[in-house]
Write an enzyme that holds these catalytic residues in place. Structure first.
Site, PDB file in Angstrom:
ATOM      1  CE1 TYR A  76      -5.343  -0.725  -5.045  1.00 33.32           C
ATOM      2  CE2 TYR A  76      -7.445  -0.012  -4.159  1.00 33.32           C
ATOM      3  CZ  TYR A  76      -6.453  -0.973  -4.275  1.00 33.32           C
ATOM      4  OH  TYR A  76      -6.580  -2.168  -3.625  1.00 33.32           O
TER       5      TYR A  76
ATOM      6  CE1 TYR B 180      -8.446  -3.911  -5.710  1.00 30.74           C
ATOM      7  CE2 TYR B 180      -8.777  -5.917  -4.436  1.00 30.74           C
ATOM      8  CZ  TYR B 180      -8.472  -4.569  -4.492  1.00 30.74           C
ATOM      9  OH  TYR B 180      -8.171  -3.880  -3.343  1.00 30.74           O
TER      10      TYR B 180
END
Ligand SMILES: [Zn+2]
Lengths: 135, 384
Positions: free
Chosen positions: B289, B339
């Site tokens: 992440y 994103y």
């Protein structure tokens, strides 16, 4: 500017700050200080708490320098520093704040290049908000 | 056999996504429907067979709307995971647990988000106060970038990590996006000079340390190991799964426990590896992440790829690139593909283990996927 909107646990911090005092919550049974404020002691599970005065001396643990885009009031003052200060007598109690040139000065009043990790600072107050000056 | 009963009991058999862009015309609900139907089509499973759903608490398309729109059957399990990007892998973990324990048979996890063209969450002053914003927002610590920059500065100070280390992360993600036609940053190379001269967002984080703002939706389909054998695609097994919310943690502004630089990754990792048949050394490719570059060195330490404080140095000598010690974010990640709260990392992990990534790691058989570090998090070990 954003004003702190308090909750039941946090209200005493801001009430003391409005009187120019820095206090942190501590357990009335085992004595452990805690931050942020909360209803119960994570060490002994006591619900009894007190607000302990602290010296207001600390050291910069870390800092950032925000640049726009930011909320308008903050964008006007950017770039400014935001610091995390660890208290001298309670180093695990860390407070987010700003190092300013003098009490009451705006966020961007101190050149961010003068802020360093480890720098000694002292709390001051302006309109109920704690600020920090280099000591 | 020690284990959770979850080990390889379920598999991801379908993935789907919409286009990724700064601005898409359709609304989040429509995008969600498209991604979910694409994932079911990929799996060769009819919508009427779906009986379990999982998403993030921040997902605005709710189960009722989705089920009605795409024609799901009766649902017997639905779950939403909190803490923004920390929830990505947990959506799959919840479905895996539900299916492995007999609560459901076909699960869909999804995320639809219009972050590129919608309002920034931090610009809404009504939701950022009162608590816990009272301790940070009045002082101008306003955005996630500011909050993570604070930990980044401390990390750099304590361990000698440098902006070059952060650049290594940004570059690895961008290089992979340059190979991925679906990525927002396809055919848009990054150079060290561009990075070093870019504008600051929140010092020490510059423009290229921050993820993209993207519109898009993704989904994946989870079924039992047995059911997976009959699906159209090669199954990608959920080998191990974990969530992590460490003691005395404080989301995003984790400045108040004894050791703020050991974040939720460390907690999730302990559980993840305890129930796995392999170790970090056996991981062929990782999807970590990356809302901010600094989360990658912190996660490399947390998930055990290097020692405490060594995450910056780990990125040197092309370690994160294809052919390096640990290729990461092979679709481009949040920094350069899209994103979408990290869901693209799950789908890219599946592509790697199917052998169909645009930046394929030869023979990849194991993949770590992680969710947002700095908030209560989750992670998956996938294997082919
Ligand atoms: Zn106590």
């Amino acid at each position: 500017m954003l004003n702190p909107v308090t909750d039941t646990d946090g209200a005493p911090f801001w009430e003391y700050a409005a009187q120019g005092e820095l206090r942190v919550q501590a357990c009335a049974d085992c004595g452990e200080a805690r931050f942020p404020p909360r209803p119960c002691c994570p060490h002994c599970q006591s619900f009894a708490s007190e607000w302990r005065p602290v010296s207001g001396r600390g050291r910069v643990w870390s800092y950032v320098v925000p640049h726009p885009p930011l909320l308008p009031d903050y964008a006007e003052q950017a770039p400014y520093n935001v610091v995390v200060v660890e208290l001298e007598e309670l180093p695990r109690i860390r407070l987010v704040g700003n190092v300013v040139s003098r009490a009451g000065a705006p966020l961007g009043s101190l050149d961010p290049r003068r802020v360093r990790i480890g720098a000694r600072v002292q709390v001051v107050f302006c309109d109920g908000l704690p600020q920090w000056v280099l000591s | 056999m020690a284990g959770t009963g979850l080990k390889d009991a379920t598999a991801i058999v379908g993935i789907g996504q919409t286009a990724f862009a700064k601005r898409l015309a359709e609304d989040e609900r429509t995008l969600a429907c498209r991604a979910v139907l694409a994932a079911l089509d990929d799996a060769g499973i009819a919508p009427g067979e779906v009986d379990a759903l999982a998403s993030y608490t921040m997902e605005e398309t709710d189960e009722v709307e989705l089920a009605k729109a795409v024609g799901f059957g009766d649902l017997t399990f639905f779950s939403k995971v909190g803490y923004g990007g920390g929830g990505s892998c947990a959506t799959v973990a919840h479905l895996a647990a539900a299916i492995a324990s007999g609560q459901a048979t076909v699960g869909v996890a999804w995320r639809s988000r219009k972050r590129g063209s919608g309002a920034r969450p931090w610009s809404n002053t009504a939701v950022q106060l009162p608590t816990p914003g009272q301790w940070t927002r009045p002082f101008g610590l306003l955005r996630p970038a500011d909050e993570i920059a604070m930990l980044t500065r401390r990390y750099m100070h304590e361990y000698g990590a440098t902006r070059d280390h952060l650049f290594n992360v940004a570059l690895a993600c961008r290089n992979r996006a340059n190979q991925n036609p679906a990525a927002v940053m396809y055919e848009r190379p990054l150079t060290r000079e561009m990075y070093m001269t870019s504008r600051w967002i929140s010092e020490p984080l510059c423009l290229f340390d921050n993820c993209l703002e993207t519109d898009g939706a993704l989904a994946c389909v989870v079924v039992s190991r047995e059911r997976a054998r009959d699906c159209r695609r090669t199954p990608v097994y959920v080998h191990s799964a974990a969530q992590g919310l460490p003691a005395q943690h404080h989301g995003m502004v984790n400045y108040w426990n004894d050791d703020p630089l050991t974040g939720p990754a460390w907690t999730a990792a302990r559980h993840l590896w305890k129930h796995a048949d392999f170790t970090p050394e056996d991981v062929d490719v990782a999807q970590i992440y990356d809302a901010f570059t600094a989360l990658i060195p912190l996660s490399l330490e947390g998930y055990g790829f290097c020692g405490r404080g060594e995450g910056g140095a780990f990125t040197e000598q092309g370690a994160l690139e294809i052919g390096g010690r640990l290729p990461v974010n092979t679709g481009g990640g949040g920094l350069s593909e899209a994103y979408v709260h990290g869901f693209n990392l799950i789908n890219e992990g599946v592509r790697q283990l199917r052998g169909s990534s645009t930046a394929q790691v030869p023979g990849a058989a194991t993949c770590l996927v992680t969710a947002g570090e700095g908030v209560p998090t989750s992670a998956l070990l996938l294997r082919s």
